[in-house]
Scaffold this active site. Sequence first.
Site, PDB file in Angstrom:
ATOM      1  N   GLY A   1       0.799  -1.222   0.000  1.00 62.81           N
ATOM      2  CA  GLY A   1       0.000   0.000   0.000  1.00 62.81           C
ATOM      3  C   GLY A   1       0.826   1.263   0.000  1.00 62.81           C
TER       4      GLY A   1
ATOM      5  N   GLY B   1       2.730   2.328  -2.326  1.00 66.11           N
ATOM      6  CA  GLY B   1       2.681   2.978  -3.639  1.00 66.11           C
ATOM      7  C   GLY B   1       3.689   2.450  -4.652  1.00 66.11           C
TER       8      GLY B   1
ATOM      9  CB  SER C   1       1.731  -1.341  -7.966  1.00 64.97           C
ATOM     10  OG  SER C   1       1.925  -2.377  -7.091  1.00 64.97           O
ATOM     11  CB  THR C   2       1.015   3.928  -7.692  1.00 70.99           C
ATOM     12  OG1 THR C   2      -0.004   3.170  -7.035  1.00 70.99           O
ATOM     13  CG2 THR C   2       0.391   5.149  -8.330  1.00 70.99           C
TER      14      THR C   2
ATOM     15  NE  ARG D   1      -4.205  -7.375  -4.547  1.00 72.39           N
ATOM     16  CZ  ARG D   1      -3.032  -6.804  -4.271  1.00 72.39           C
ATOM     17  NH1 ARG D   1      -2.466  -5.975  -5.130  1.00 72.39           N
ATOM     18  NH2 ARG D   1      -2.437  -7.030  -3.119  1.00 72.39           N
TER      19      ARG D   1
ATOM     20  NE  ARG E   1      -4.005  -2.519  -2.903  1.00 71.04           N
ATOM     21  CZ  ARG E   1      -2.800  -2.994  -2.627  1.00 71.04           C
ATOM     22  NH1 ARG E   1      -1.729  -2.422  -3.162  1.00 71.04           N
ATOM     23  NH2 ARG E   1      -2.629  -4.023  -1.820  1.00 71.04           N
TER      24      ARG E   1
ATOM     25  NE  ARG F   1      -1.712  -8.107   1.504  1.00 75.83           N
ATOM     26  CZ  ARG F   1      -1.153  -8.187   0.293  1.00 75.83           C
ATOM     27  NH1 ARG F   1      -0.635  -7.114  -0.242  1.00 75.83           N
ATOM     28  NH2 ARG F   1      -1.142  -9.319  -0.378  1.00 75.83           N
TER      29      ARG F   1
ATOM     30  CG  ASP G   1       4.802  13.465   1.286  1.00 73.20           C
ATOM     31  OD1 ASP G   1       5.367  13.200   0.199  1.00 73.20           O
ATOM     32  OD2 ASP G   1       5.155  14.413   2.005  1.00 73.20           O
TER      33      ASP G   1
HETATM   34  P1  ADP Z   1       1.781  -1.132  -3.320  1.00 65.63           P
HETATM   35  O1  ADP Z   1       2.078  -1.541  -4.732  1.00 65.63           O
HETATM   36  O2  ADP Z   1       2.972  -0.623  -2.618  1.00 65.63           O
HETATM   37  O3  ADP Z   1       1.053  -2.183  -2.550  1.00 65.63           O
HETATM   38  P2  ADP Z   1      -0.124   0.682  -4.558  1.00 65.63           P
HETATM   39  O4  ADP Z   1       0.702   1.291  -5.634  1.00 65.63           O
HETATM   40  O5  ADP Z   1      -1.120  -0.336  -4.964  1.00 65.63           O
HETATM   41  O6  ADP Z   1       0.788   0.124  -3.384  1.00 65.63           O
HETATM   42  O7  ADP Z   1      -0.840   1.882  -3.786  1.00 65.63           O
HETATM   43  C1  ADP Z   1      -1.823   1.614  -2.787  1.00 65.63           C
HETATM   44  C2  ADP Z   1      -3.008   2.552  -3.001  1.00 65.63           C
HETATM   45  O8  ADP Z   1      -2.607   3.878  -2.665  1.00 65.63           O
HETATM   46  C3  ADP Z   1      -3.502   2.587  -4.436  1.00 65.63           C
HETATM   47  O9  ADP Z   1      -4.917   2.609  -4.433  1.00 65.63           O
HETATM   48  C4  ADP Z   1      -2.911   3.872  -4.985  1.00 65.63           C
HETATM   49  O10 ADP Z   1      -3.731   4.430  -5.971  1.00 65.63           O
HETATM   50  C5  ADP Z   1      -2.843   4.773  -3.747  1.00 65.63           C
HETATM   51  N1  ADP Z   1      -1.726   5.733  -3.722  1.00 65.63           N
HETATM   52  C6  ADP Z   1      -0.451   5.537  -4.129  1.00 65.63           C
HETATM   53  N2  ADP Z   1       0.297   6.633  -3.918  1.00 65.63           N
HETATM   54  C7  ADP Z   1      -0.523   7.548  -3.346  1.00 65.63           C
HETATM   55  C8  ADP Z   1      -0.361   8.909  -2.887  1.00 65.63           C
HETATM   56  N3  ADP Z   1       0.811   9.543  -2.956  1.00 65.63           N
HETATM   57  N4  ADP Z   1      -1.423   9.535  -2.360  1.00 65.63           N
HETATM   58  C9  ADP Z   1      -2.614   8.897  -2.264  1.00 65.63           C
HETATM   59  N5  ADP Z   1      -2.854   7.641  -2.689  1.00 65.63           N
HETATM   60  C10 ADP Z   1      -1.826   6.971  -3.215  1.00 65.63           C
HETATM   61  P1  5GP Z   2       0.902  -8.058  -3.394  1.00 66.16           P
HETATM   62  O1  5GP Z   2       0.206  -9.286  -2.929  1.00 66.16           O
HETATM   63  O2  5GP Z   2       0.347  -6.809  -2.763  1.00 66.16           O
HETATM   64  O3  5GP Z   2       0.989  -7.958  -4.899  1.00 66.16           O
HETATM   65  O4  5GP Z   2       2.423  -8.159  -2.899  1.00 66.16           O
HETATM   66  C1  5GP Z   2       2.680  -8.373  -1.545  1.00 66.16           C
HETATM   67  C2  5GP Z   2       4.148  -8.182  -1.259  1.00 66.16           C
HETATM   68  O5  5GP Z   2       4.902  -9.143  -1.988  1.00 66.16           O
HETATM   69  C3  5GP Z   2       4.691  -6.814  -1.699  1.00 66.16           C
HETATM   70  O6  5GP Z   2       5.500  -6.312  -0.639  1.00 66.16           O
HETATM   71  C4  5GP Z   2       5.549  -7.109  -2.894  1.00 66.16           C
HETATM   72  O7  5GP Z   2       6.662  -6.244  -2.989  1.00 66.16           O
HETATM   73  C5  5GP Z   2       6.024  -8.509  -2.558  1.00 66.16           C
HETATM   74  N1  5GP Z   2       6.445  -9.281  -3.737  1.00 66.16           N
HETATM   75  C6  5GP Z   2       5.918  -9.316  -4.965  1.00 66.16           C
HETATM   76  N2  5GP Z   2       6.630 -10.125  -5.752  1.00 66.16           N
HETATM   77  C7  5GP Z   2       7.638 -10.612  -5.010  1.00 66.16           C
HETATM   78  C8  5GP Z   2       8.736 -11.492  -5.269  1.00 66.16           C
HETATM   79  O8  5GP Z   2       8.948 -11.997  -6.352  1.00 66.16           O
HETATM   80  N3  5GP Z   2       9.562 -11.756  -4.223  1.00 66.16           N
HETATM   81  C9  5GP Z   2       9.390 -11.222  -2.997  1.00 66.16           C
HETATM   82  N4  5GP Z   2      10.274 -11.545  -2.058  1.00 66.16           N
HETATM   83  N5  5GP Z   2       8.393 -10.395  -2.714  1.00 66.16           N
HETATM   84  C10 5GP Z   2       7.522 -10.092  -3.718  1.00 66.16           C
END
Ligand code: ADP
Ligand code: 5GP
Length: 216
Positions: free
Chosen positions: A16, A18, A20-21, A46, A139, A150, A174
């Site tokens: 969460g 950010g 992936s974003t 998902r 999300r 998490r 932020d």
């Molecule tokens: P991660 O990949 O680290 O799990 P995500 O990229 O999926 O996190 O981001 C989690 C959620 O937060 C998403 O719904 C995304 O759109 C939102 N998000 C990401 N960066 C920001 C930000 N700077 N401000 C507000 N919301 C954000």
């Molecule tokens: P999500 O289920 O939200 O996609 O990922 C959960 C966590 O698994 C995240 O912290 C992400 O960085 C981590 N993750 C995704 N792919 C890999 C991988 O190949 N190896 C490891 N060690 N962590 C991963």
Amino acid sequence: MVQKGPRPLVLCGPSGSGKSTLLKRLLKEFPDKFGFSVSHTTRNPRPGEKDGVHYHFTTKEEMSAAIGRGEFIENATFSGNMYGTSKQAVNDVQCSGRICVLDIEIEGVKQVKKTDLNPLLVFVMPPSIEELERRLRARNTEEEEALKKRLDTARKEILFGQEPGNFHIIILNDNLDKAYSELRDFISQNMEEKERETTCPCPSPGPCPNETRGSE
Ligand code: ADP
Ligand code: 5GP
């Protein structure tokens, strides 16, 4: 052949935060420069996630067997599911001449640091646990129990992320535009053109699309 591909980029940070974003933005802006290392996972897809694009979705049995065969660079269990980076995933990107970007959690980072990949390590930090929870809830991808797991893990990850020497940079997310521009600046300061022009590490027989890159 000597392992000598372009230096990979690792994004790590609590679920969460950010990652992936930021990654999506980077890959959209520079599709020819960066390529995503598609991990394997045993968690369920998902809505909208495609097999082979976001992850290779697999079973515990298959993944454990592949790990046993030495096919993975790193692997970890996160929130009850297995995740891992296969050698193939990194090779596929490196052989296309792009910089490989990995999105992995902290146990994976520890393992990758012991390899000769020599990645640039970025930790994406949420503004606070409260804001992280708000973002994860918004999300809406996890059930309540998985979300709590998490958040629990996030506390430990933040401590690890802040420890000196664990990462090359900590980016506070932020504000998304600010965080993204910090990421871009960090990459351009640390990845010189000459560094990207390296020999393809492709171990497979036959022609490689990156064959001529870096040959002087
Ligand atoms: P991660 O990949 O680290 O799990 P995500 O990229 O999926 O996190 O981001 C989690 C959620 O937060 C998403 O719904 C995304 O759109 C939102 N998000 C990401 N960066 C920001 C930000 N700077 N401000 C507000 N919301 C954000
Ligand atoms: P999500 O289920 O939200 O996609 O990922 C959960 C966590 O698994 C995240 O912290 C992400 O960085 C981590 N993750 C995704 N792919 C890999 C991988 O190949 N190896 C490891 N060690 N962590 C991963």
